[in-house]
Design an enzyme around this catalytic site. Structure first.
Site, PDB file in Angstrom:
ATOM      1  N   GLY A  16       0.831  -1.211   0.000  1.00  9.89           N
ATOM      2  CA  GLY A  16       0.000   0.000   0.000  1.00  9.89           C
ATOM      3  C   GLY A  16       0.859   1.253   0.000  1.00  9.89           C
ATOM      4  N   LYS A 121      -4.222  -9.721  -3.129  1.00  9.44           N
ATOM      5  CA  LYS A 121      -4.031 -11.099  -3.574  1.00  9.44           C
ATOM      6  C   LYS A 121      -4.594 -12.056  -2.529  1.00  9.44           C
ATOM      7  CE  LYS A 121      -0.040  -9.770  -6.375  1.00  9.44           C
ATOM      8  NZ  LYS A 121       1.414  -9.670  -6.499  1.00  9.44           N
ATOM      9  N   ALA A 154       7.276  -5.237  -2.895  1.00  3.98           N
ATOM     10  CA  ALA A 154       7.047  -3.816  -2.622  1.00  3.98           C
ATOM     11  C   ALA A 154       8.335  -3.002  -2.452  1.00  3.98           C
ATOM     12  CB  ALA A 154       6.166  -3.684  -1.385  1.00  3.98           C
ATOM     13  N   LYS A 205      -0.653 -17.761  -6.759  1.00  2.00           N
ATOM     14  CA  LYS A 205       0.810 -17.893  -6.741  1.00  2.00           C
ATOM     15  C   LYS A 205       1.356 -17.877  -5.309  1.00  2.00           C
ATOM     16  CE  LYS A 205       1.790 -13.585  -5.624  1.00  2.00           C
ATOM     17  NZ  LYS A 205       2.688 -13.038  -4.608  1.00  2.00           N
ATOM     18  N   ARG A 269       7.743 -12.932   0.942  1.00  3.12           N
ATOM     19  CA  ARG A 269       7.577 -13.204   2.372  1.00  3.12           C
ATOM     20  C   ARG A 269       7.056 -14.612   2.595  1.00  3.12           C
ATOM     21  NH1 ARG A 269       3.751  -8.015   3.137  1.00  3.12           N
ATOM     22  NH2 ARG A 269       2.801  -9.110   1.398  1.00  3.12           N
TER      23      ARG A 269
HETATM   24  N1  LIG Z   1       4.088  -6.547   0.066  1.00  3.88           N
HETATM   25  C1  LIG Z   1       4.250  -6.866  -1.197  1.00  3.88           C
HETATM   26  O1  LIG Z   1       5.393  -6.979  -1.691  1.00  3.88           O
HETATM   27  C2  LIG Z   1       3.053  -7.064  -2.069  1.00  3.88           C
HETATM   28  C3  LIG Z   1       1.796  -7.289  -1.558  1.00  3.88           C
HETATM   29  N2  LIG Z   1       0.728  -7.465  -2.396  1.00  3.88           N
HETATM   30  C4  LIG Z   1      -0.624  -7.698  -1.871  1.00  3.88           C
HETATM   31  O2  LIG Z   1      -1.153  -6.452  -1.401  1.00  3.88           O
HETATM   32  C5  LIG Z   1      -2.056  -6.683  -0.330  1.00  3.88           C
HETATM   33  C6  LIG Z   1      -1.675  -5.800   0.837  1.00  3.88           C
HETATM   34  O3  LIG Z   1      -0.382  -6.149   1.249  1.00  3.88           O
HETATM   35  P1  LIG Z   1       0.589  -5.170   2.042  1.00  3.88           P
HETATM   36  O4  LIG Z   1       0.338  -3.738   1.689  1.00  3.88           O
HETATM   37  O5  LIG Z   1       1.966  -5.700   1.803  1.00  3.88           O
HETATM   38  O6  LIG Z   1       0.115  -5.358   3.544  1.00  3.88           O
HETATM   39  P2  LIG Z   1       1.010  -5.826   4.795  1.00  3.88           P
HETATM   40  O7  LIG Z   1       1.356  -7.259   4.669  1.00  3.88           O
HETATM   41  O8  LIG Z   1       2.108  -4.858   4.989  1.00  3.88           O
HETATM   42  O9  LIG Z   1      -0.067  -5.766   5.978  1.00  3.88           O
HETATM   43  C7  LIG Z   1      -0.063  -4.883   7.000  1.00  3.88           C
HETATM   44  C8  LIG Z   1      -1.180  -3.860   6.827  1.00  3.88           C
HETATM   45  O10 LIG Z   1      -2.399  -4.377   7.361  1.00  3.88           O
HETATM   46  C9  LIG Z   1      -2.961  -3.385   8.202  1.00  3.88           C
HETATM   47  N3  LIG Z   1      -3.871  -3.935   9.189  1.00  3.88           N
HETATM   48  C10 LIG Z   1      -3.580  -4.684  10.273  1.00  3.88           C
HETATM   49  N4  LIG Z   1      -4.704  -4.982  10.953  1.00  3.88           N
HETATM   50  C11 LIG Z   1      -5.728  -4.412  10.250  1.00  3.88           C
HETATM   51  C12 LIG Z   1      -7.144  -4.373  10.414  1.00  3.88           C
HETATM   52  N5  LIG Z   1      -7.758  -4.985  11.425  1.00  3.88           N
HETATM   53  N6  LIG Z   1      -7.886  -3.690   9.490  1.00  3.88           N
HETATM   54  C13 LIG Z   1      -7.294  -3.087   8.449  1.00  3.88           C
HETATM   55  N7  LIG Z   1      -5.969  -3.089   8.246  1.00  3.88           N
HETATM   56  C14 LIG Z   1      -5.200  -3.743   9.127  1.00  3.88           C
HETATM   57  C15 LIG Z   1      -1.731  -2.753   8.822  1.00  3.88           C
HETATM   58  O11 LIG Z   1      -2.054  -1.511   9.386  1.00  3.88           O
HETATM   59  C16 LIG Z   1      -0.837  -2.607   7.600  1.00  3.88           C
HETATM   60  O12 LIG Z   1      -1.188  -1.473   6.865  1.00  3.88           O
HETATM   61  C17 LIG Z   1      -1.992  -8.194  -0.027  1.00  3.88           C
HETATM   62  O13 LIG Z   1      -3.072  -8.824  -0.655  1.00  3.88           O
HETATM   63  C18 LIG Z   1      -0.691  -8.630  -0.683  1.00  3.88           C
HETATM   64  O14 LIG Z   1      -0.741  -9.979  -1.112  1.00  3.88           O
HETATM   65  C19 LIG Z   1       0.863  -7.396  -3.747  1.00  3.88           C
HETATM   66  C20 LIG Z   1       2.081  -7.155  -4.307  1.00  3.88           C
HETATM   67  C21 LIG Z   1       3.272  -6.982  -3.530  1.00  3.88           C
HETATM   68  O1  LIG Z   2       2.909 -10.438  -4.216  1.00  3.43           O
HETATM   69  C1  LIG Z   2       4.085 -10.268  -4.006  1.00  3.43           C
HETATM   70  C2  LIG Z   2       5.060  -9.971  -5.071  1.00  3.43           C
HETATM   71  O2  LIG Z   2       4.427  -9.730  -6.298  1.00  3.43           O
HETATM   72  C3  LIG Z   2       4.611 -10.360  -2.625  1.00  3.43           C
HETATM   73  O3  LIG Z   2       4.666 -11.682  -2.237  1.00  3.43           O
HETATM   74  P1  LIG Z   2       4.894 -12.051  -0.698  1.00  3.43           P
HETATM   75  O4  LIG Z   2       3.614 -11.687   0.007  1.00  3.43           O
HETATM   76  O5  LIG Z   2       5.218 -13.486  -0.674  1.00  3.43           O
HETATM   77  O6  LIG Z   2       6.038 -11.178  -0.248  1.00  3.43           O
END
Ligand SMILES: NC(=O)C1=CN([C@@H]2O[C@H](COP(=O)(O)OP(=O)(O)OC[C@H]3O[C@@H](n4cnc5c(N)ncnc54)[C@H](O)[C@@H]3O)[C@@H](O)[C@H]2O)C=CC1
Ligand SMILES: O=C(CO)COP(=O)(O)O
Length: 349
Positions: A16, A121, A154, A205, A269
């Site tokens: 995010g 995802k 990210a 994936k 991760r």
């Molecule tokens: N991190 C990455 O590299 C990537 C992640 N994604 C996808 O994006 C989506 C979001 O992932 P991230 O931004 O990495 O999140 P993250 O794995 O960093 O999750 C933590 C987030 O969740 C929030 N959170 C915790 N408890 C909560 C609650 N009760 N209500 C609402 N929010 C709450 C936290 O405040 C924080 O913003 C996931 O579906 C992930 O698979 C997609 C591409 C890359």
């Molecule tokens: O979706 C992701 C990369 O495209 C991040 O994957 P992970 O949640 O396994 O870090």
């Protein structure tokens, strides 16, 4: 003269925050968008201060994306309704576990003309089975919802290392607008119409990447991991054919398909925690807490979600890799047995 479109980001975790950096910069470059981007932040205290206050003064999400400045026009807002009330474009990017709760909070508090894009995802599970996250957004908020998925770890995107992403969007004009909102010279976008497959690739994936982590934890090499990636891809394709017929094979060749599978199986991760799961014998929730500092793992819960459906339809043996990964995560199967699953996969019979 039409009004510039207001953009809100729902979520502020690792991805995010990286996407907030991109979108924050891009809205300043186009007259199509209003310059301020509101970002809903799930409030928490970090080093004795509110995270929203830290983001709005230091312009950095020091908990979830340390070391990367956010543009100053990205404003952290602790109330989801306040963040989204006036938005024309809603970007959903939070762990899939929280989507229903957020949508239910937003019901009746967004513009009826708003449109959305999901970067999430995972799947939603309800008593009738699995639901695409974009569909939860569509049905709960009665708005259109496209998707963006891709090989996008990210921290690498935030570091502006070249990568690609796929937008799945059925409406060409909306797709063009979204491309303008997300594309940069280091983050290249392809828009395809096959939005369901784009989203399914992103969700599935993470399950395969968990399996890749298991073989790393067991000490097998790159050839074994390549086998996991290949068999995982076969099951992803089969899952789409079985439950969401109509996928285009070319979609699997976009960034959302093969590329995301590869990057997550090497750098994600899910892979990292799954490796530690095998090596330490600790549980997934324990490791998530120890290793991810509040970030959230999507692979093991997604494996459980799809298993509910496979079990209900008596189809576990047709998806042996997905099934074994789930059973290992819940300690129903020894990690060592994963190799038997690979050896005896129906692909080799
Ligand atoms: N991190 C990455 O590299 C990537 C992640 N994604 C996808 O994006 C989506 C979001 O992932 P991230 O931004 O990495 O999140 P993250 O794995 O960093 O999750 C933590 C987030 O969740 C929030 N959170 C915790 N408890 C909560 C609650 N009760 N209500 C609402 N929010 C709450 C936290 O405040 C924080 O913003 C996931 O579906 C992930 O698979 C997609 C591409 C890359
Ligand atoms: O979706 C992701 C990369 O495209 C991040 O994957 P992970 O949640 O396994 O870090």
């Amino acid at each position: 003269m039409t009004e510039p479109l207001k953009v809100a980001i729902v979520g502020s975790g690792n991805w995010g925050s990286a996407i907030a950096k991109i979108v924050g910069h891009n809205v300043l470059k186009s007259d199509d968008f209003a310059t301020e981007v509101k970002m809903y932040v799930y409030e928490e205290m970090v080093d004795g201060r509110k995270l929203t206050e830290i983001i709005n003064t230091e312009h950095e999400n020091i908990k979830y994306l340390k070391g990367h400045k956010l543009p100053e026009n990205v404003v952290a807002v602790p109330d989801a309704r306040d963040a989204c009330r006036e938005a024309d474009i809603l970007i959903f990017v939070l762990p899939h576990q929280f989507v229903r709760r957020i949508c239910s909070n937003l019901q009746g508090h967004i513009k009826p003309t708003a449109v959305a894009i999901s970067l999430i995802k995972g799947f939603d599970v309800h008593d009738k089975g699995l639901e695409l996250i974009s569909n939860v957004v569509r049905t709960m908020l009665s708005i259109d919802c496209a998707v963006l998925m891709g090989a996008n770890i990210a921290s690498e995107v935030a570091g502006e290392n070249y990568c690609e992403a796929t937008i799945g969007c059925k409406k060409p004009d909306f797709g063009k607008l979204l491309k303008k909102l997300f594309q940069t010279d280091y983050f290249r976008i392809v828009v395809v119409e096959d939005e369901i497959t784009v989203e399914l690739c992103g969700a599935l994936k993470n399950v395969t990447a968990t399996g890749a982590g298991f073989v790393d934890g067991l000490g097998y090499g790159d050839n074994t991991k390549a086998a996991v990636i290949r068999l995982g891809l076969m099951e992803m394709v089969k899952f789409c054919e079985e439950f969401y017929p109509g996928s285009k094979m070319s979609t699997f060749l976009e960034s959302c398909g093969v590329a995301d599978l590869v990057t997550t199986c090497y750098g994600g991760r899910n892979r990292r925690v799954a490796e530690a799961f095998v090596k330490t014998g600790k549980s997934i929730p324990e490791l998530e807490k120890e290793m991810l500092n509040g970030q959230s793992l999507q692979g093991p819960p997604t494996a459980a979600e799809i298993n509910i459906m496979l079990k209900a339809k008596n189809m576990e043996d047709r998806f042996p890799l997905f099934t074994a990964i789930h059973r290992i995560c819940i300690r129903e199967l020894e990690p060592q047995k994963f190799i038997d699953c690979l050896k005896n996969h129906p692909e080799h019979m």
